[in-house]
Write a protein that holds these residues in place. Structure first.
Motif, mmCIF file in Angstrom:
data_model
loop_
_atom_site.group_PDB
_atom_site.id
_atom_site.type_symbol
_atom_site.label_atom_id
_atom_site.label_comp_id
_atom_site.label_asym_id
_atom_site.label_seq_id
_atom_site.Cartn_x
_atom_site.Cartn_y
_atom_site.Cartn_z
ATOM 1 N N ALA A 113 73.812 35.104 -24.372
ATOM 2 C CA ALA A 113 74.354 36.247 -25.114
ATOM 3 C C ALA A 113 74.487 35.889 -26.591
ATOM 4 O O ALA A 113 74.079 36.655 -27.475
ATOM 5 C CB ALA A 113 75.702 36.660 -24.525
ATOM 6 N N ALA A 114 75.042 34.704 -26.849
ATOM 7 C CA ALA A 114 75.213 34.271 -28.234
ATOM 8 C C ALA A 114 73.856 34.105 -28.918
ATOM 9 O O ALA A 114 73.647 34.535 -30.056
ATOM 10 C CB ALA A 114 75.996 32.957 -28.271
ATOM 11 N N GLU A 115 72.950 33.515 -28.176
ATOM 12 C CA GLU A 115 71.601 33.245 -28.695
ATOM 13 C C GLU A 115 70.859 34.550 -29.031
ATOM 14 O O GLU A 115 70.141 34.636 -30.027
ATOM 15 C CB GLU A 115 70.845 32.504 -27.590
ATOM 16 C CG GLU A 115 69.602 31.790 -27.996
ATOM 17 C CD GLU A 115 69.908 30.327 -28.292
ATOM 18 O OE1 GLU A 115 69.062 29.714 -28.926
ATOM 19 O OE2 GLU A 115 70.985 29.813 -27.908
ATOM 20 N N LEU A 116 71.021 35.542 -28.175
ATOM 21 C CA LEU A 116 70.212 36.761 -28.269
ATOM 22 C C LEU A 116 70.935 37.903 -28.990
ATOM 23 O O LEU A 116 70.335 38.941 -29.264
ATOM 24 C CB LEU A 116 69.825 37.242 -26.867
ATOM 25 C CG LEU A 116 69.015 36.262 -26.009
ATOM 26 C CD1 LEU A 116 68.939 36.742 -24.561
ATOM 27 C CD2 LEU A 116 67.600 36.098 -26.576
ATOM 28 N N GLY A 117 72.215 37.722 -29.251
ATOM 29 C CA GLY A 117 72.956 38.784 -29.915
ATOM 30 C C GLY A 117 73.221 39.993 -29.038
ATOM 31 O O GLY A 117 73.226 41.131 -29.505
ATOM 32 N N VAL A 118 73.406 39.748 -27.735
ATOM 33 C CA VAL A 118 73.809 40.824 -26.833
ATOM 34 C C VAL A 118 75.104 40.375 -26.137
ATOM 35 O O VAL A 118 75.567 39.249 -26.345
ATOM 36 C CB VAL A 118 72.721 41.147 -25.774
ATOM 37 C CG1 VAL A 118 71.442 41.631 -26.449
ATOM 38 C CG2 VAL A 118 72.432 39.932 -24.886
ATOM 39 N N ALA A 119 75.666 41.257 -25.317
ATOM 40 C CA ALA A 119 76.889 40.892 -24.593
ATOM 41 C C ALA A 119 76.532 40.214 -23.276
ATOM 42 O O ALA A 119 75.438 40.399 -22.743
ATOM 43 C CB ALA A 119 77.725 42.141 -24.331
ATOM 44 N N MET A 120 77.461 39.415 -22.747
ATOM 45 C CA MET A 120 77.237 38.809 -21.434
ATOM 46 C C MET A 120 76.958 39.860 -20.371
ATOM 47 O O MET A 120 76.187 39.619 -19.440
ATOM 48 C CB MET A 120 78.477 38.014 -21.001
ATOM 49 C CG MET A 120 78.517 36.616 -21.542
ATOM 50 S SD MET A 120 79.953 35.745 -20.882
ATOM 51 C CE MET A 120 79.469 35.527 -19.166
ATOM 52 N N ASP A 121 77.586 41.016 -20.512
ATOM 53 C CA ASP A 121 77.409 42.086 -19.523
ATOM 54 C C ASP A 121 76.051 42.773 -19.644
ATOM 55 O O ASP A 121 75.751 43.686 -18.870
ATOM 56 C CB ASP A 121 78.531 43.124 -19.647
ATOM 57 C CG ASP A 121 79.863 42.557 -19.168
ATOM 58 O OD1 ASP A 121 79.846 41.546 -18.450
ATOM 59 O OD2 ASP A 121 80.908 43.127 -19.516
ATOM 60 N N ASN A 122 75.266 42.351 -20.615
ATOM 61 C CA ASN A 122 73.891 42.824 -20.720
ATOM 62 C C ASN A 122 72.910 41.874 -20.033
ATOM 63 O O ASN A 122 71.697 42.063 -20.142
ATOM 64 C CB ASN A 122 73.469 42.965 -22.193
ATOM 65 C CG ASN A 122 74.241 44.020 -22.945
ATOM 66 O OD1 ASN A 122 74.752 43.776 -24.035
ATOM 67 N ND2 ASN A 122 74.345 45.201 -22.362
ATOM 68 N N LEU A 123 73.419 40.851 -19.363
ATOM 69 C CA LEU A 123 72.539 39.805 -18.835
ATOM 70 C C LEU A 123 72.690 39.606 -17.335
ATOM 71 O O LEU A 123 73.812 39.539 -16.818
ATOM 72 C CB LEU A 123 72.835 38.480 -19.547
ATOM 73 C CG LEU A 123 72.409 38.421 -21.020
ATOM 74 C CD1 LEU A 123 73.082 37.257 -21.731
ATOM 75 C CD2 LEU A 123 70.883 38.286 -21.125
ATOM 76 N N VAL A 124 71.564 39.502 -16.663
ATOM 77 C CA VAL A 124 71.552 39.127 -15.256
ATOM 78 C C VAL A 124 70.601 37.937 -15.104
ATOM 79 O O VAL A 124 69.547 37.902 -15.749
ATOM 80 C CB VAL A 124 71.109 40.299 -14.351
ATOM 81 C CG1 VAL A 124 69.711 40.790 -14.681
ATOM 82 C CG2 VAL A 124 71.188 39.916 -12.864
#
Lengths: 368, 368
Positions: free
Chosen positions: A76-87
């Protein structure tokens, strides 16, 4: 007594998405000397990932964190999105299964390019979906306008696109992807398989937007990070979609070593960047090899190059000639890609050896 | 634009099969000192498995063999069944998903014990099945006659039984299992989860019969082999059922290191046998601990012991008291098991430390 299968599964034909090189080796009764057919990285893994896995062997009796918390936080930090955007899942393969399952009712249409990723098609068929295929363009690019048209006409639930593409190696730039998203029919999710994202030029990919409900983007540690055998991929999508996966995904599917290795590889960005550089060099060698033999090739933004053997018969024969000489490559199965042989980029030593074998096989083909 | 989910998935409630110890650690803001809640082996992995994985790090950029040929060949020889009677997957968890998917149409009934394996229930709900629960007997054994009766009455597609059982630790002998198979209603597949098979006394399990179409037996490398973090389980069933899994399973779900480690562990039978011996010793310690505090326990044929705290309120409070003292254990959620605290067998050092913490927590509970 016989098992009573579900309606969907009882109608699924017998199928195997890929015959692996190990199976081919068993059939031919000897191992391959060069394994250049599965787009595996020839450049190994980061030494940091290796050390992290070696240390984690002490804790391999423990289950993994089913939330993949540390890895998602880091991504999330690396990609600039939220953790809840990741599976996180068992490679892109595993995630494709979850995506198809999430949306597919029996008989639903799913649109993809003819000759694109077999494992995606395998999942669609396995969940009772109906595949609608759109041919690649003559220049071996995915025909995005035609894919969109097919999706609109058929009321498709999913539109699948690999970009950079496998098995062609071609790439559609940011503007094309953004235009396609704006043109996506209501109720159709865009599945953007970016397994080769790291090999695209900086800035060429559409920027990530965790709030965009129109698509899911899939990435992997199998290619630039060299971790195909560790089975770890991830998806980036809007929170509601990720939350849906949470209620159907396999929570303990990804192993402990895989998560540790992925984190360590992210701590070593120079490694993956170096792989991308070395792969670009390798592509140039493979392109030169083709040119030296008066063969065309498809310019590639991946870790492989598709060489034009000028006919489907030739490419089929070439795969056999190479296999007889101990070299594993693949040939896409559908026109216009079926006249090509897809060659993964090897190390400089692999490339030198491949050049010799290729020349010999080509001689046999041309004198055949 | 919103994603259009499948009919089944749109009706699946939000659910998480297990909250992992890592999540609990994040909530409490500190790591556990003792991790005795997930029945992970405290005795590590075979040195041969460790060495095999260390060597295989050189090939981790390669995909795994999707047929798991070598492992299936080896297991077939070991177990006296054919390779075509074996399927390998991402732990028993992954295989349970494939089994449920293979047979479940929306609304189909699946029978299991109330308070048995949550991940099985998770899959059933995720594929639109209807769970019918049968209470454990008062002596904390699965009530097999009642399970069969429920399966017959409801026309169940699957009957799930863990044996040796989790979370109780109880065991039903060969005669009970064979009688149940003979009594199984037509169209119902018996799912026999034998994750703890190695801990059962020799000869106590029903013999394997690859031709028997009535059941699938599930085994794992997570427990006696100490490889929970490697995610590798297997199923033994008739050829037709295995062939059906072949057309829907995730072919590249199990990692390369996992396969290599499993093979190496099979080459070291003394290791797993030693774990079984050491676990039996550990159970005796845990039983003695319970006795010393005038608490009952359930005799167990697994790598854990359920200690009787005499009421659901007590056991709930005990889990909290132990967690506050840095010890992770679990409490089954459903009566009659909910008055117990389930404690995984640790090393002698773990057990000594646990005994102290348990005594302290029990004092707090009794003086509470």
């Amino acid at each position: 007594m016989s098992v009573s299968y579900s309606k969907i599964v009882s109608q699924v034909p017998a199928m195997t998405p890929f015959v692996g090189p190990e199976t081919l080796e068993r059939r031919r009764g000897a191992p391959f000397r060069l394994r250049m057919g599965a787009n595996e990285s020839a450049f190994g893994i980061s030494p940091k990932a290796r050390a992290a896995m070696a240390a984690e062997l002490d804790r391999v009796s423990w289950y993994c964190d089913p939330e993949h918390y540390e890895l998602r936080a880091r991504l999330a930090a690396e990609l600039g999105v939220a953790m809840d955007n990741l599976v996180v899942g068992e490679g892109i393969d595993g995630l494709l299964g979850v995506i198809v399952r999430a949306v597919t009712d029996p008989g639903d249409t799913i649109v993809t390019s003819a000759g694109a990723y077999p494992t995606f098609n395998y999942h669609v068929t396995g969940y009772g979906g109906r595949l609608e295929f759109v041919p690649y363009r003559a220049d071996c690019h995915n025909d995005l306008p035609a894919l969109l048209k097919a999706a609109r006409r058929s009321g498709a639930k999913l539109l699948y696109l690999a970009n950079p593409d496998n098995p062609s190696g071609t790439f559609l730039g940011r503007a094309a992807i953004e235009a396609a998203l704006d043109d996506l029919p209501e109720g159709c999710l865009f599945v953007l398989d970016e397994a080769y994202a790291e090999f695209a030029p900086p800035g060429a990919l559409a920027p990530l937007d965790g709030a965009d409900p129109r698509l899911i983007r899939l990435r992997t540690f199998s290619k630039a990070h060299g971790m195909a055998g560790l089975r770890l991929g991830y998806g980036i999508a809007a929170e509601a979609l990720i939350a849906t996966f949470q209620k159907i995904r396999l929570h303990f599917g990804v192993g402990r070593l895989s998560q540790v290795a992925a984190l360590a590889s992210l701590d070593d960005p120079d490694f993956a960047a170096g792989v991308v550089r070395r792969v670009a060099e390798g592509r140039r060698d493979t392109e030169a090899l083709a040119r030296n033999h008066d063969l065309a090739f498809i310019p590639s933004l991946t870790n492989f190059v598709a060489i034009d053997l000028e006919s489907a018969e030739n490419s089929l024969r070439m795969v056999e000639l190479l296999e007889a000489r101990g070299v594993f490559v693949r040939r896409p199965g559908v026109a216009p890609l079926d006249r090509y042989v897809r060659v993964s980029v090897g190390t400089p030593e692999h490339r030198a050896e491949f050049a010799q074998v290729f020349e010999d096989a080509l001689g046999a083909l041309r004198n055949g």
